[in-house]
Scaffold this active site. Structure first.
Site, PDB file in Angstrom:
ATOM      1  N   GLN A   1       0.937  -1.071  -0.015  1.00  0.00           N
ATOM      2  CA  GLN A   1      -0.542   0.048  -0.044  1.00  0.00           C
ATOM      3  C   GLN A   1       0.874   1.416  -0.584  1.00  0.00           C
ATOM      4  O   GLN A   1       1.979   1.432   0.643  1.00  0.00           O
ATOM      5  CB  GLN A   1      -0.929  -0.223   1.101  1.00  0.00           C
ATOM      6  CG  GLN A   1      -1.439   1.299   1.485  1.00  0.00           C
ATOM      7  CD  GLN A   1      -2.982   1.823   0.715  1.00  0.00           C
ATOM      8  OE1 GLN A   1      -2.985   0.801  -0.611  1.00  0.00           O
ATOM      9  NE2 GLN A   1      -3.742   2.519   0.233  1.00  0.00           N
ATOM     10  N   VAL A   2       0.859   2.108  -0.588  1.00  0.00           N
ATOM     11  CA  VAL A   2       1.759   3.321  -1.146  1.00  0.00           C
ATOM     12  C   VAL A   2       1.741   4.346   0.459  1.00  0.00           C
ATOM     13  O   VAL A   2       0.305   4.099   1.055  1.00  0.00           O
ATOM     14  CB  VAL A   2       0.794   4.377  -1.988  1.00  0.00           C
ATOM     15  CG1 VAL A   2       1.309   5.727  -1.532  1.00  0.00           C
ATOM     16  CG2 VAL A   2       0.961   4.464  -2.988  1.00  0.00           C
ATOM     17  N   HIS A   3       3.091   4.523   0.996  1.00  0.00           N
ATOM     18  CA  HIS A   3       3.136   4.979   1.931  1.00  0.00           C
ATOM     19  C   HIS A   3       4.189   5.535   2.404  1.00  0.00           C
ATOM     20  O   HIS A   3       5.482   5.415   1.510  1.00  0.00           O
ATOM     21  CB  HIS A   3       3.366   3.862   3.506  1.00  0.00           C
ATOM     22  CG  HIS A   3       4.541   3.076   2.827  1.00  0.00           C
ATOM     23  ND1 HIS A   3       4.093   1.852   2.335  1.00  0.00           N
ATOM     24  CD2 HIS A   3       5.490   2.641   3.352  1.00  0.00           C
ATOM     25  CE1 HIS A   3       5.066   1.217   2.217  1.00  0.00           C
ATOM     26  NE2 HIS A   3       5.927   1.651   2.562  1.00  0.00           N
ATOM     27  N   LEU A   4       4.016   6.814   2.408  1.00  0.00           N
ATOM     28  CA  LEU A   4       5.223   8.152   2.557  1.00  0.00           C
ATOM     29  C   LEU A   4       6.090   8.111   3.897  1.00  0.00           C
ATOM     30  O   LEU A   4       5.423   8.459   5.661  1.00  0.00           O
ATOM     31  CB  LEU A   4       4.977   9.828   2.460  1.00  0.00           C
ATOM     32  CG  LEU A   4       5.565  10.726   2.581  1.00  0.00           C
ATOM     33  CD1 LEU A   4       6.460  10.609   1.338  1.00  0.00           C
ATOM     34  CD2 LEU A   4       4.838  11.801   2.842  1.00  0.00           C
TER      35      LEU A   4
END
Length: 368
Positions: A283-286
Site C-alpha cells: 500500500q502506498v506509504h510515505l
C-alpha cells in the site's frame, strides 16, 4: 555448550533438539532458535530460553530482559529469511504444551501437513495465543502471568474455524485447509494492502492524525527515534500505480508529514520524507523518519541503505518524476540489490564503519 536444566521440567522433544547444537539455527547468550519439529506453517520456529524456566507462569519482572532478548532473536530470524514482520505471529501459548519457556515465531499462511485439527488452528488464532507485546505488558503491569480458566481454554479450543485473512468460516478442518490455499499466492507479496497496513487503516486507535485523504500512524518497527507512515485512504498498491491524477493526494500526504513533525516538536531538516524505490508493503506509504536513526529495530545493512541511498526517493523527487513522466519507473532488480548492498557510510560525516554494530556506535556520537 552444556545447558543447565532440571530435566524433569523439559519436554523430551525440546531436550532432544537442544542437546544437538547442530540443530540450532541461531543463538544468543540466553536463548537458542530451533525449528518446530511439527511446524504448523511454512515457517515455524521456537525461540527457547536457556534459563531454567518451565513456562510463562514462572516469569517475573526480572525476566523482562530475557524476553526482549528472545524477541530480538525472533526479529533477526525473520529478517534473515527476507520476510516481512507482518507475515508472522510472535508470541506464546496461554496453555503451553512444552515445559521449557519458548516463544513461537510462525508465518501466518498456516500451510502445513501437520496443521491437522481445530485445536492446532485455534491455539494460534484465538486468545490461546499471547502476542509478545501483550505478554510483556501483562508482566510489567502485574508482575506475573495468570493462568487462564480451564473452561475458557476448552471453549477457545472448540471455537469455530475462522480464516485469519477474510471472513470465511468452516466446520471441517479439511475444508478449511483447502480454503487457506487460496491465500497462498498473495502471501509474502500481498496483491492488495499488506495485512499490517490494512489493520492499521481499520483500527482508528492507531491513527495519530488524519485528513479526508490520508492518515498517519507510527511505524511498528521504527528505524529511528521518530518514524511515521502516511497512508492514503485510497487503495493504491504501490508508487508504480501513481499517475498525475494523484498529485493532489501526494501533496495532502506531504502536508500531514509536515504536520506530524511539527506536533512532535521537530525541525524539517531533522527528518527525511519520502518513499522506498522498491516498497516492501503493498500500500502506498510515505516515510517520515528522523535522521538520528537511533532505534533497536535498525539492524541490517539493508535497513540502513533503504533510507540513506538512492533507494530512498524524497517526496520532491517523486513528484518531479511523476510530473515529468506521468509515472514512477521501477528500479531494475540489479540496481535495487546493489543499492541495498552499498558499503555502510555515515550520513553525517565521512565515516565508513565496517559492520552495523560499528555504525550504530558511531551514530551515537552524533546524538551528543
Amino acid at each position: 555448550m552444556a545447558l543447565e536444566r532440571r530435566d524433569v521440567h523439559w519436554s523430551h522433544g525440546l531436550i532432544l533438539e537442544l542437546s544437538k547444537p547442530q540443530n540450532w539455527i541461531a543463538e544468543s547468550e540466553n536463548a537458542v532458535v530451533i525449528r518446530d519439529r511439527y511446524p504448523k506453517a511454512m515457517y515455524h520456529f521456537l525461540v527457547v530460553s536457556k534459563a531454567d524456566i518451565l513456562n510463562i507462569f514462572e516469569l517475573t519482572r526480572d525476566d523482562l530482559p530475557l524476553l526482549n532478548e528472545m524477541f530480538e532473536l525472533a526479529l533477526n530470524l525473520i529478517f534473515s529469511k527476507d520476510r516481512r514482520l507482518e507475515e508472522f505471529k510472535i508470541g506464546y501459548h496461554a496453555e503451553p504444551s512444552l515445559l521449557q519457556l519458548h516463544m513461537h515465531v510462525i508465518s501466518t499462511d498456516f500451510h502445513s501437513p501437520t496443521m491437522k485439527t481445530e485445536r492446532h488452528w485455534n491455539s494460534f488464532n484465538t486468545q490461546l495465543f499471547i502476542p509478545h507485546e501483550e505478554l510483556m505488558r501483562r508482566l510489567m503491569d502485574y508482575g506475573r502471568i495468570s493462568k487462564m480458566d480451564p473452561r475458557l481454554i476448552d471453549e477457545l479450543r472448540m471455537t469455530q474455524l475462522k480464516c485469519n485473512r477474510c471472513d470465511r468460516t468452516e466446520e471441517s478442518i479439511i475444508h478449511f485447509k483447502e480454503h487457506l490455499k487460496c491465500h497462498l499466492i498473495p502471501f509474502g507479496k500481498m496483491a492488495g494492502w499488506s495485512l499490517g497496513l490494512l489493520n492499521s487503516l481499520k483500527d482508528k486507535s492507531q491513527w495519530i492524525i488524519s485528513n479526508t485523504d490520508a492518515i498517519v500512524i507510527s511505524d511498528k518497527f521504527p528505524k529511528a527515534k521518530f518514524h511515521f507512515l502516511v497512508l492514503p485512504r485510497e487503495n493504491i498498491s504501490n508508487i508504480f500505480q501513481l499517475t498525475t491524477d494523484h498529485l493532489q493526494l501526494l501533496n495532502e500526504m506531504y502536508l500531514l508529514a509536515k504536520n506530524i513533525i511539527e506536533i512532535k516538536g521537530g525541525e524539517d531538516d531533522e527528518f527525511k520524507i519520502g518513499y522506498h524505490a522498491e516498497p516492501s508493503m503493498q500500500q502506498v506509504h510515505l516515510h517520515v523518519i528522523s535522521t538520528d536513526f537511533n532505534s533497536p529495530a535498525l539492524k541490517t545493512k539493508k535497513h540502513w541503505n533503504s533510507f540513506t541511498t538512492e533507494f530512498f526517493v524524497p517526496h520532491e523527487e517523486l513528484m518531479r518524476r511523476l510530473k515529468a513522466d506521468g509515472k514512477v519507473a521501477k528500479l531494475s532488480s540489479t540496481t535495487a540489490k546493489e543499492l541495498l548492498a552499498t558499503p555502510l557510510k555515515c550520513h553525517r560525516c565521512h565515516a565508513t564503519p565496517k559492520t552495523m554494530p560499528d555504525l550504530k556506535s558511531h551514530l551515537l556520537q552524533h546524538l551528543k
